[in-house]
Design a protein around this motif. Structure first.
Motif, short mmCIF file in Angstrom:
data_model
loop_
_atom_site.label_atom_id
_atom_site.label_comp_id
_atom_site.label_asym_id
_atom_site.label_seq_id
_atom_site.Cartn_x
_atom_site.Cartn_y
_atom_site.Cartn_z
N ARG A 1 -0.86 6.93 -10.89
CA ARG A 1 -1.32 6.37 -10.15
C ARG A 1 -1.85 4.79 -10.80
N GLY B 1 1.74 5.75 -0.71
CA GLY B 1 1.30 7.23 -0.90
C GLY B 1 3.02 7.19 -2.36
N GLU C 1 1.98 14.70 5.30
CA GLU C 1 0.36 15.14 4.82
C GLU C 1 -0.19 13.76 4.47
N LEU C 2 0.75 13.52 3.53
CA LEU C 2 1.08 11.64 2.99
C LEU C 2 1.06 10.56 3.44
N ARG D 1 0.14 10.17 6.77
CA ARG D 1 -1.51 9.98 7.09
C ARG D 1 -2.88 9.11 6.22
N CYS D 2 -2.50 8.51 5.07
CA CYS D 2 -3.35 8.31 4.33
C CYS D 2 -3.17 6.49 4.73
N ARG E 1 0.56 -1.41 0.32
CA ARG E 1 0.47 0.08 -0.58
C ARG E 1 0.69 0.95 -0.20
N ARG F 1 -3.41 4.58 -2.15
CA ARG F 1 -3.58 5.11 -0.87
C ARG F 1 -4.42 6.71 -1.43
N GLN F 2 -3.04 7.56 -1.36
CA GLN F 2 -3.61 8.79 -1.92
C GLN F 2 -2.00 9.19 -2.88
#
Length: 251
Positions: A149, A135, A187-188, A190-191, A133, A160-161
């Motif tokens: 993506r 980001g 910020e990323l 947190r995904c 998984r 995830r992001q």
């Protein structure tokens, strides 16, 4: 001493590295990361229109790289490298997994040499650390983010992001400040990803990614670091170092 250092026997491998003409970070990062005796020699694919302000501009830029690629390859082959490295992430990923592989296979046939790409290197790195998984941090506009993506999802990862920095030109990518990259990575983080990935070979993120394990709970892979790591291992060079992140330290 100097004469001994410059003898031919000290060259362990030579790489021909294809980069956009606007790129300033690949040569800097490779010089910082490559061990002694590994040389690299850049061929630049000419970009006349460096704007990335819109999706249409970004596509024009990539099309121009396509047009300049053959000349860049021709030029770098005169150094008689042992391997070609394509340090252009979007140029590979926009073609999709199969299209990207076809692109690489065609270059390998033209050059008569093995080829390493940044996206391939990142995928190898993710498998090596056991991440599924991810980001992804990019310098791109939305359309290129979507293609990024798609590429990683088609390669078997759960994305995830994707966080795009929306750089307005190819040269602006190298001007993104460390504070902005750190904020984007935080910020990323947190995904809920197993690993964070930074793509875009002109983004100044090698040192930050190496340091990120100190302030994030998530492994962070810079594309330029992954490319050097993968090309070294493909070349049979197993040197390790402790100051460039987990790939070159542990694997």
């Amino acid at each position: 001493m100097l004469a001994a250092m410059l003898t031919a026997g000290t060259i362990r491998t030579k790489w021909g590295v294809i980069i956009p003409s606007t790129n300033i970070m690949v040569e800097h990062d490779f010089a910082a990361l490559c061990p002694y005796g590994v040389t690299f020699h850049a061929g630049r694919a000419y970009i006349a229109s460096p704007s990335m302000a819109t999706d249409a501009d970004a596509k024009t830029l990539l099309d121009e790289m396509d047009q300049g690629f053959s000349t860049a390859l021709r030029d770098v082959l005169t150094a008689k490298p042992d391997r070609i490295i394509i340090a252009m992430s979007a140029e590979v990923m926009r073609r999709g997994v199969q299209g990207g592989q076809d692109f690489v296979d065609d270059i390998a046939q033209q050059a008569g040499l093995p080829v390493t790409t940044g996206p391939e290197a990142v995928i190898a790195a993710l498998h090596r650390i056991g991440a599924t998984r991810i980001g992804v941090l990019t310098p791109y506009q939305p359309e290129s983010d979507a293609l990024t993506r798609d590429y990683f999802e088609a390669s078997g990862f759960e994305v995830r992001q994707v966080a795009g920095l929306r750089c307005t030109s190819a040269t602006d990518i190298a001007e993104v400040t460390p504070d902005r990259i750190v904020a984007a990575l935080r910020e990323l983080d947190r995904c809920g990803a197993d690993a964070l990935v930074q793509v875009g070979s002109n983004l100044n993120a090698v040192a930050l990614a190496a340091q990120a394990e100190r302030w994030l709970d998530t492994p962070t892979i810079s594309m330029n670091t992954a490319t050097v790591w993968h090309a070294l291992r493909q070349s049979g060079i197993t040197d390790q170092r402790g100051d460039a992140g987990p790939l070159l330290r542990d694997f």
